[in-house]
Design a protein around this motif. Structure first.
Motif, PDB file in Angstrom:
ATOM      1  N   ASP A 380       0.858  -1.188   0.000  1.00  0.00           N
ATOM      2  CA  ASP A 380       0.000   0.000   0.000  1.00  0.00           C
ATOM      3  C   ASP A 380       0.893   1.236   0.000  1.00  0.00           C
ATOM      4  OD1 ASP A 380       0.978   0.092   2.611  1.00  0.00           O
ATOM      5  OD2 ASP A 380      -0.854  -0.712   3.487  1.00  0.00           O
ATOM      6  N   TRP A 381       0.425   2.345   0.567  1.00  0.00           N
ATOM      7  CA  TRP A 381       1.188   3.600   0.503  1.00  0.00           C
ATOM      8  C   TRP A 381       1.904   3.928   1.806  1.00  0.00           C
ATOM      9  CZ3 TRP A 381      -3.004   7.344  -1.929  1.00  0.00           C
ATOM     10  CH2 TRP A 381      -3.352   6.861  -3.199  1.00  0.00           C
ATOM     11  N   ARG A 382       1.955   3.002   2.763  1.00  0.00           N
ATOM     12  CA  ARG A 382       2.414   3.356   4.105  1.00  0.00           C
ATOM     13  C   ARG A 382       3.853   3.871   4.132  1.00  0.00           C
ATOM     14  NH1 ARG A 382       1.890  -2.498   6.808  1.00  0.00           N
ATOM     15  NH2 ARG A 382       0.017  -2.385   5.493  1.00  0.00           N
ATOM     16  N   VAL A 383       4.709   3.392   3.228  1.00  0.00           N
ATOM     17  CA  VAL A 383       6.102   3.839   3.234  1.00  0.00           C
ATOM     18  C   VAL A 383       6.198   5.322   2.915  1.00  0.00           C
ATOM     19  CG1 VAL A 383       8.336   3.579   2.067  1.00  0.00           C
ATOM     20  CG2 VAL A 383       7.002   1.546   2.659  1.00  0.00           C
ATOM     21  N   TRP A 384       5.324   5.815   2.030  1.00  0.00           N
ATOM     22  CA  TRP A 384       5.406   7.200   1.551  1.00  0.00           C
ATOM     23  C   TRP A 384       4.350   8.112   2.156  1.00  0.00           C
ATOM     24  CZ3 TRP A 384       5.656   2.746  -1.292  1.00  0.00           C
ATOM     25  CH2 TRP A 384       6.944   2.410  -1.761  1.00  0.00           C
ATOM     26  N   ALA A 385       3.389   7.530   2.884  1.00  0.00           N
ATOM     27  CA  ALA A 385       2.321   8.349   3.461  1.00  0.00           C
ATOM     28  C   ALA A 385       1.978   7.937   4.888  1.00  0.00           C
ATOM     29  CB  ALA A 385       1.068   8.266   2.590  1.00  0.00           C
ATOM     30  N   GLY A 386       2.815   7.111   5.516  1.00  0.00           N
ATOM     31  CA  GLY A 386       2.541   6.644   6.867  1.00  0.00           C
ATOM     32  C   GLY A 386       2.854   7.686   7.919  1.00  0.00           C
ATOM     33  N   PRO A 387       2.520   7.401   9.174  1.00  0.00           N
ATOM     34  CA  PRO A 387       2.710   8.391  10.249  1.00  0.00           C
ATOM     35  C   PRO A 387       4.163   8.794  10.450  1.00  0.00           C
ATOM     36  CG  PRO A 387       2.112   6.218  11.133  1.00  0.00           C
ATOM     37  CD  PRO A 387       1.882   6.167   9.665  1.00  0.00           C
ATOM     38  N   GLN A 388       5.100   7.905  10.123  1.00  0.00           N
ATOM     39  CA  GLN A 388       6.515   8.233  10.333  1.00  0.00           C
ATOM     40  C   GLN A 388       7.004   9.308   9.377  1.00  0.00           C
ATOM     41  OE1 GLN A 388       5.291   5.522   9.059  1.00  0.00           O
ATOM     42  NE2 GLN A 388       6.465   4.841   7.286  1.00  0.00           N
ATOM     43  N   VAL A 389       6.267   9.560   8.297  1.00  0.00           N
ATOM     44  CA  VAL A 389       6.663  10.597   7.331  1.00  0.00           C
ATOM     45  C   VAL A 389       5.550  11.618   7.146  1.00  0.00           C
ATOM     46  CG1 VAL A 389       8.352   9.199   6.095  1.00  0.00           C
ATOM     47  CG2 VAL A 389       5.943   9.086   5.411  1.00  0.00           C
ATOM     48  N   ALA A 390       4.702  11.779   8.159  1.00  0.00           N
ATOM     49  CA  ALA A 390       3.591  12.733   8.044  1.00  0.00           C
ATOM     50  C   ALA A 390       4.103  14.142   7.792  1.00  0.00           C
ATOM     51  CB  ALA A 390       2.733  12.691   9.311  1.00  0.00           C
ATOM     52  N   ASP A 391       5.245  14.488   8.388  1.00  0.00           N
ATOM     53  CA  ASP A 391       5.789  15.827   8.173  1.00  0.00           C
ATOM     54  C   ASP A 391       6.250  16.004   6.731  1.00  0.00           C
ATOM     55  OD1 ASP A 391       7.828  13.890   8.775  1.00  0.00           O
ATOM     56  OD2 ASP A 391       9.255  15.523   9.024  1.00  0.00           O
ATOM     57  N   GLN A 423      13.641  22.525  -8.762  1.00  0.00           N
ATOM     58  CA  GLN A 423      13.815  22.289  -7.335  1.00  0.00           C
ATOM     59  C   GLN A 423      12.581  21.621  -6.732  1.00  0.00           C
ATOM     60  OE1 GLN A 423      16.636  23.061  -5.160  1.00  0.00           O
ATOM     61  NE2 GLN A 423      17.520  22.889  -7.208  1.00  0.00           N
ATOM     62  N   ALA A 424      11.398  21.991  -7.198  1.00  0.00           N
ATOM     63  CA  ALA A 424      10.170  21.365  -6.699  1.00  0.00           C
ATOM     64  C   ALA A 424      10.132  19.876  -7.057  1.00  0.00           C
ATOM     65  CB  ALA A 424       8.944  22.077  -7.260  1.00  0.00           C
ATOM     66  N   LEU A 425      10.540  19.549  -8.280  1.00  0.00           N
ATOM     67  CA  LEU A 425      10.554  18.140  -8.677  1.00  0.00           C
ATOM     68  C   LEU A 425      11.456  17.327  -7.761  1.00  0.00           C
ATOM     69  CD1 LEU A 425      10.678  18.514 -12.572  1.00  0.00           C
ATOM     70  CD2 LEU A 425       8.731  17.777 -11.190  1.00  0.00           C
ATOM     71  N   HIS A 426      12.625  17.875  -7.418  1.00  0.00           N
ATOM     72  CA  HIS A 426      13.537  17.143  -6.536  1.00  0.00           C
ATOM     73  C   HIS A 426      12.995  17.063  -5.109  1.00  0.00           C
ATOM     74  CE1 HIS A 426      16.541  16.384  -9.473  1.00  0.00           C
ATOM     75  NE2 HIS A 426      16.760  17.657  -9.732  1.00  0.00           N
ATOM     76  N   ALA A 427      12.328  18.106  -4.654  1.00  0.00           N
ATOM     77  CA  ALA A 427      11.736  18.064  -3.313  1.00  0.00           C
ATOM     78  C   ALA A 427      10.696  16.957  -3.209  1.00  0.00           C
ATOM     79  CB  ALA A 427      11.102  19.411  -2.979  1.00  0.00           C
ATOM     80  N   LEU A 428      10.019  16.641  -4.308  1.00  0.00           N
ATOM     81  CA  LEU A 428       8.921  15.675  -4.312  1.00  0.00           C
ATOM     82  C   LEU A 428       9.376  14.250  -4.587  1.00  0.00           C
ATOM     83  CD1 LEU A 428       6.376  17.889  -6.285  1.00  0.00           C
ATOM     84  CD2 LEU A 428       6.334  17.373  -3.831  1.00  0.00           C
ATOM     85  N   SER A 429      10.677  14.001  -4.627  1.00  0.00           N
ATOM     86  CA  SER A 429      11.171  12.661  -4.873  1.00  0.00           C
ATOM     87  C   SER A 429      10.672  11.681  -3.816  1.00  0.00           C
ATOM     88  CB  SER A 429      12.697  12.652  -4.900  1.00  0.00           C
ATOM     89  OG  SER A 429      13.192  11.329  -4.965  1.00  0.00           O
ATOM     90  N   SER A 430      10.308  10.488  -4.240  1.00  0.00           N
ATOM     91  CA  SER A 430       9.872   9.452  -3.296  1.00  0.00           C
ATOM     92  C   SER A 430      11.016   8.944  -2.430  1.00  0.00           C
ATOM     93  CB  SER A 430       9.267   8.272  -4.058  1.00  0.00           C
ATOM     94  OG  SER A 430      10.268   7.557  -4.772  1.00  0.00           O
ATOM     95  N   ASP A 431      12.254   9.189  -2.853  1.00  0.00           N
ATOM     96  CA  ASP A 431      13.407   8.665  -2.121  1.00  0.00           C
ATOM     97  C   ASP A 431      13.447   9.153  -0.689  1.00  0.00           C
ATOM     98  OD1 ASP A 431      14.680   7.267  -4.320  1.00  0.00           O
ATOM     99  OD2 ASP A 431      15.057   9.250  -5.150  1.00  0.00           O
ATOM    100  N   TRP A 432      13.079  10.406  -0.468  1.00  0.00           N
ATOM    101  CA  TRP A 432      13.249  10.976   0.865  1.00  0.00           C
ATOM    102  C   TRP A 432      12.355  10.258   1.869  1.00  0.00           C
ATOM    103  CZ3 TRP A 432      17.202  12.359  -1.235  1.00  0.00           C
ATOM    104  CH2 TRP A 432      17.294  13.227  -2.319  1.00  0.00           C
ATOM    105  N   ALA A 433      11.095  10.063   1.530  1.00  0.00           N
ATOM    106  CA  ALA A 433      10.196   9.352   2.440  1.00  0.00           C
ATOM    107  C   ALA A 433      10.615   7.894   2.599  1.00  0.00           C
ATOM    108  CB  ALA A 433       8.758   9.447   1.940  1.00  0.00           C
ATOM    109  N   PHE A 434      11.057   7.268   1.515  1.00  0.00           N
ATOM    110  CA  PHE A 434      11.496   5.877   1.599  1.00  0.00           C
ATOM    111  C   PHE A 434      12.664   5.734   2.565  1.00  0.00           C
ATOM    112  CE2 PHE A 434      14.251   2.393   0.324  1.00  0.00           C
ATOM    113  CZ  PHE A 434      13.358   1.335   0.193  1.00  0.00           C
TER     114      PHE A 434
END
Length: 497
Positions: A380-391, A423-434
């Motif tokens: 599911d989406w928990r890695v990228w949208a879970g409570p540990q990455v809510a910020d 810069q916005a595209l890089h800020a939105l990378s999935s890598d950071w939340a992962f």
């Protein structure tokens, strides 16, 4: 083996690394790019080229994310990896007195890698990949710029990112791709319509998104876009969260280091064997294991396709999909194993094809309504949208708001607006939340995400206030005075998607 094939096998490889702030040398600094380049990209591409020279086609479907493609073409990175390859050979020589057999092996492998780079990669990764595609050996996949987790994006930003990524692929490789590896295999209902509008005809999902029914490509909803599911029964034979061939006792142990040289002197030996009791790595022993495990994999694929053919009454499809970095970087013997598999599957009556070939061959089933999914934990989406990455989720929402609130350029391109979009595209990378969710260099991930998000907020605010000269001064004052990673990114496209 003559007659109709028992079924079709598709190998899909996905190459991706986050954009690095800097590059270093052993034993300090960020070596991710150079290690993966030397140990995975060079040998995997060389292996595919060798098979193509044997007259084989349709060997693999290969995705390289736009961020990684930019790094593989970047002059600074090209110089850096060439230096790194030379350093690898010197490290092998430095170990000759203590570890003569290992040093000899590393000398052979490192000098071969240097020769491969100097002959085929000196002008960047794009010529090497384009040659494989033009020979018919591979199908190349594209993807959105900077590898975002698309389901969490505003539809306008999602479309903008996808367009930027597909444009980047076309500029580097001469044609827009018909298929993509959706970052993290992330999907939300309705995304198929955005794919159709962008000219994407097929994309990859993880097997559970199709409830394991991966025998055929399937149109999504009422669209003409098809999804292809990763067959976990086959994929996990190689590498799963708990087991797989690379963990066999004979293979090189990734986690055991000779810290004087940075080389890896041990074989796996056993899952619970402590580091100090690991046995020395023996290439001949590992080569026998490669042959054994290639045979086992071929037998497993044949059994899987035979069962699917009996179930459906016609030849079916199985897709094994992996990160490219598994082969060579994490699993030293991986490229040799791939070569053995790709040679032996046709001998066993299996057609080896690309995803596009499989669709063209008619391996398409009934339409499917896909649910929310990914290939991450829980599917599911928990890695990228879970409570540990809510910020991070909240920060990404603010980044998109700042991007969309900035004034659009007029008829001519605006370098400041283009840099804001980059810069916005890089800020939105999935890598950071992962990386935060998996606690893998989480501090680095947060600092990079905050860096890009802060620049977006600052630059967007100045442009909204009409303070262009102040915006130019702020950009000039940024520590690294960045140029856009994607020089073709055109902020005017935000008004066109």
């Amino acid at each position: 083996m003559s007659g109709a094939p028992v079924g079709t096998f598709c190998l899909v490889l996905h190459s991706h690394l986050p954009l690095l702030a800097r590059h270093g040398r052993w034993p300090v600094g960020e070596e991710w790019l150079y290690q993966s380049w030397a140990h995975s990209y060079l040998p995997v591409v060389a292996m595919l080229r060798e098979l193509a020279e044997e007259g084989r086609t349709g060997l693999a479907t290969l995705g390289v994310t736009p961020v990684l493609a930019a790094q593989l073409d970047d002059p600074h990175c090209l110089r850096g990896v060439h230096d790194w390859l030379g350093g690898w050979t010197l490290r092998a020589h430095s170990a000759a007195g203590r570890l003569p057999d290992l040093a000899a092996h590393e000398h052979r492998v490192s000098t071969a890698a240097t020769a491969e780079f100097e002959r085929h990669w000196r002008h960047g990764g794009s010529p090497a990949l384009r040659g494989l595609r033009d020979s018919g050996a591979v199908e190349l996949l594209g993807g959105p710029a900077a590898h975002p987790f698309q389901p969490l994006l505003d539809p306008r930003v999602r479309a903008f990112s996808l367009r930027a990524g597909l444009d980047d692929h076309a500029l580097r490789l001469g044609a827009r791709p018909a298929g993509i590896w959706a970052p993290e295999c992330g999907f939300a209902p309705g995304m198929e319509d955005g794919y159709a509008a962008a000219g994407v005809r097929r994309f990859l999902v993880d097997g559970p998104a199709l409830r394991g029914d991966t025998a055929f490509a399937r149109p999504v909803g009422t669209s003409d876009v098809v999804c292809v599911g990763r067959d976990l029964e086959i994929t996990y034979r190689v590498w799963s969260p708990r087991k797989g061939y690379p963990g066999s006792a004979e293979y090189r142990d990734f986690h055991t280091w000779d810290h004087e040289s940075g080389l890896k002197p041990a074989r796996v030996t056993g899952r619970r064997v402590p580091t100090e009791r690991k046995k020395p790595y023996t290439p001949a022993l590992a080569a026998r294991a490669v042959s054994r495990d290639a045979d086992d994999f071929v037998d497993t694929v044949v059994a899987r396709l035979t069962a699917l053919r009996a179930e459906h009454g016609r030849p079916a499809l199985t897709v094994a999909a992996f990160d490219t970095e598994l082969f060579g970087h994490w699993w030293h013997e991986g490229p040799a194993w791939l070569a053995a598999v790709l040679r032996r599957l046709p001998e066993a009556g299996v057609a080896v094809r690309t995803l596009g070939d499989a669709v063209d061959d008619g391996l398409v089933g009934d339409p499917v309504d896909l649910r929310e999914s990914s290939w991450g934990s829980g599917k599911d989406w928990r890695v990228w949208a879970g409570p540990q990455v809510a910020d991070l989720v909240a920060r990404n929402a603010a980044v998109q708001s700042d991007l969309l609130a900035a004034p659009l350029p007029g008829p001519l391109r605006d370098p400041l607006a283009d840099l804001l979009a980059d810069q916005a595209l890089h800020a939105l990378s999935s890598d950071w939340a992962f990386m935060v969710s998996k606690d893998s260099a989480a501090g680095y991930a947060r600092s990079r995400a905050d860096l890009h998000a802060g620049r977006v907020a600052e630059l967007s605010g100045l442009l909204r206030a009409g303070r262009r000269r102040a915006a130019q001064r702020r950009v000039a004052a940024w520590a690294d005075t960045p140029l856009p990673t994607f020089g073709h990114v055109d902020a005017r496209d935000l008004g066109r998607v």
